[in-house]
Design a protein around this motif. Structure first.
Motif, PDB file in Angstrom:
ATOM      1  N   UNK A  60      70.404 -17.096  96.680  1.00 37.71           N
ATOM      2  CA  UNK A  60      71.197 -16.750  97.868  1.00 37.71           C
ATOM      3  C   UNK A  60      71.782 -17.714  98.717  1.00 37.71           C
ATOM      4  N   UNK A  61      71.285 -18.960  98.914  1.00 36.78           N
ATOM      5  CA  UNK A  61      71.509 -20.459  99.136  1.00 36.78           C
ATOM      6  C   UNK A  61      72.981 -20.756  99.114  1.00 36.78           C
ATOM      7  N   UNK A  62      72.836 -21.075  96.994  1.00 39.24           N
ATOM      8  CA  UNK A  62      74.185 -21.715  96.586  1.00 39.24           C
ATOM      9  C   UNK A  62      74.548 -20.489  96.232  1.00 39.24           C
ATOM     10  N   UNK A  63      74.213 -20.222  95.290  1.00 38.20           N
ATOM     11  CA  UNK A  63      75.358 -18.887  94.702  1.00 38.20           C
ATOM     12  C   UNK A  63      75.815 -18.127  95.780  1.00 38.20           C
ATOM     13  N   UNK A  64      75.319 -17.902  96.825  1.00 36.85           N
ATOM     14  CA  UNK A  64      75.831 -16.535  98.244  1.00 36.85           C
ATOM     15  C   UNK A  64      76.110 -15.587  97.053  1.00 36.85           C
ATOM     16  N   UNK A  65      75.283 -14.606  96.795  1.00 34.81           N
ATOM     17  CA  UNK A  65      75.298 -13.571  95.716  1.00 34.81           C
ATOM     18  C   UNK A  65      74.604 -12.020  96.826  1.00 34.81           C
ATOM     19  N   UNK A  66      75.061 -11.330  96.528  1.00 35.94           N
ATOM     20  CA  UNK A  66      75.030 -10.301  97.197  1.00 35.94           C
ATOM     21  C   UNK A  66      73.686  -9.736  97.672  1.00 35.94           C
ATOM     22  N   UNK A  67      73.762  -8.953  98.565  1.00 33.57           N
ATOM     23  CA  UNK A  67      71.606  -8.533  98.569  1.00 33.57           C
ATOM     24  C   UNK A  67      70.929  -7.429  97.151  1.00 33.57           C
TER      25      UNK A  67
END
Length: 331
Positions: A60-67
């Motif tokens: 979530x923080x580094x890769x900024x993936x979707x939920x």
């Protein structure tokens, strides 16, 4: 040739014995492999909830993936610990959740849809017409079986759609004759495959046990077959699978360019356009929800937001300011 990991083979066996789909298998193996690499190739049995939390937070923080992507990774790791290692994780607190961003779907005008379809042909044209005319997802289209097209009742039966649910959608009158002609050619191909010993269609394990002869019947064949036979990665049976969805995506992207459409349109845009145009024509939102197969009507309501934010939803104050004088000349 890279050596296969015995541990991942163990995971693969645990997935297959539960008859999960090949896509779930591929996704779970990918996430478990990434989890192991993230922690310096430590064995998952030496780790636990703290390491799972760190991995999911990094996504979530580094890769900024979707939920949805983060949830899929979580599901894979929960499966790993509960079903393979038999060390259930329990409650995993403190995970930084991926942020959900509300994005309005890309929707084409009727003219744009017409131009896009004009630049497709054959099976690609039929699949695109089913997505726009019946609201099918791409995978629902390519996985369609002959028995699930009901010409008499103008209906298409979607089996095991998203979430494993079945539903019935409309079949446009304009598609009946083209689909019937397509199936005539498809049947000739099926008969050739039978003679060559390649005529058995893939069936889910439960159905294969219940109807052992069904795989060789015409009704169970894919409406949109692959151009070649291939060896099934699980059973090793040589058969003709359905057309690859990536080929359809490629054809639609090319058609978008040829049609001169500037919007970032894709296969799924045709489904978005189906829903929006139904609502524009006065269809009830519950009807649209059923056609799309949404579990929650709130998912369908996103298309009402598209309508409300269009030119008919808000009257711009600029018109009253400029009156009939219009804009000044620009260089």
């Amino acid at each position: 040739m890279a050596r296969r990991s015995p541990f991942l083979d163990q995971v693969r066996d645990a997935i297959r014995v539960r008859h999960y789909s090949i896509r779930t298998e591929q996704a779970y193996l990918t996430w478990i492999r990434r989890y192991i690499l993230f922690h310096g190739k430590r064995h998952p049995g030496e780790m636990g909830a703290a390491q799972v939390r760190a991995f999911l937070t990094d996504l979530a923080v580094e890769r900024h993936v979707a939920p949805a992507t983060q949830n899929q990774a979580l599901n894979a790791l929960v499966f790993l610990y509960s079903k393979v290692l038999e060390q259930p994780l329990g409650e995993i607190g403190g995970i930084v959740r991926a942020k959900r961003r509300e994005r309005l779907p890309v929707v084409l005008s009727r003219d744009e849809v017409s131009r896009l379809l004009a630049n497709l042909s054959g099976a690609y044209w039929l699949i695109a017409c089913l997505q726009y005319g019946s609201g099918l997802r791409l995978l629902e289209s390519v996985r369609l079986r002959v028995k699930d097209v009901d010409f008499r009742h103008r209906a298409v039966f979607v089996r095991r759609g998203k979430g494993g649910k079945d539903r019935v959608v409309t079949l446009a009158d304009e598609l009946i004759t083209p689909l019937q002609r397509h199936l005539e050619g498809r049947k000739n191909l099926f008969e050739q495959d039978l003679r060559a010993g390649h005529g058995k269609a893939f069936l889910p394990h439960a159905l294969e046990r219940k109807y052992p002869n069904a795989s060789s019947e015409w009704g169970w064949q894919y409406v949109f077959p692959s151009s070649r036979v291939a060896r099934d990665p699980r059973s090793a049976v040589v058969r003709r699978h359905h057309i690859d969805e990536s080929a359809v995506q490629k054809a639609v992207r090319a058609a978008v360019r040829k049609a001169g459409i500037e919007k970032p349109a894709s296969c799924h845009t045709l489904r978005h356009s189906f829903a929006t145009h139904l609502l524009e024509r006065g269809a009830d939102i519950r009807t649209v929800q059923e056609q799309l197969g949404h579990a929650d009507v709130r998912t369908t309501q996103i298309y009402t937001h598209v309508l409300e934010r269009g030119g008919r939803g808000v009257i711009s104050p600029l018109g009253g300011l400029l009156g009939n004088e219009g804009a000044p000349e620009t260089a």
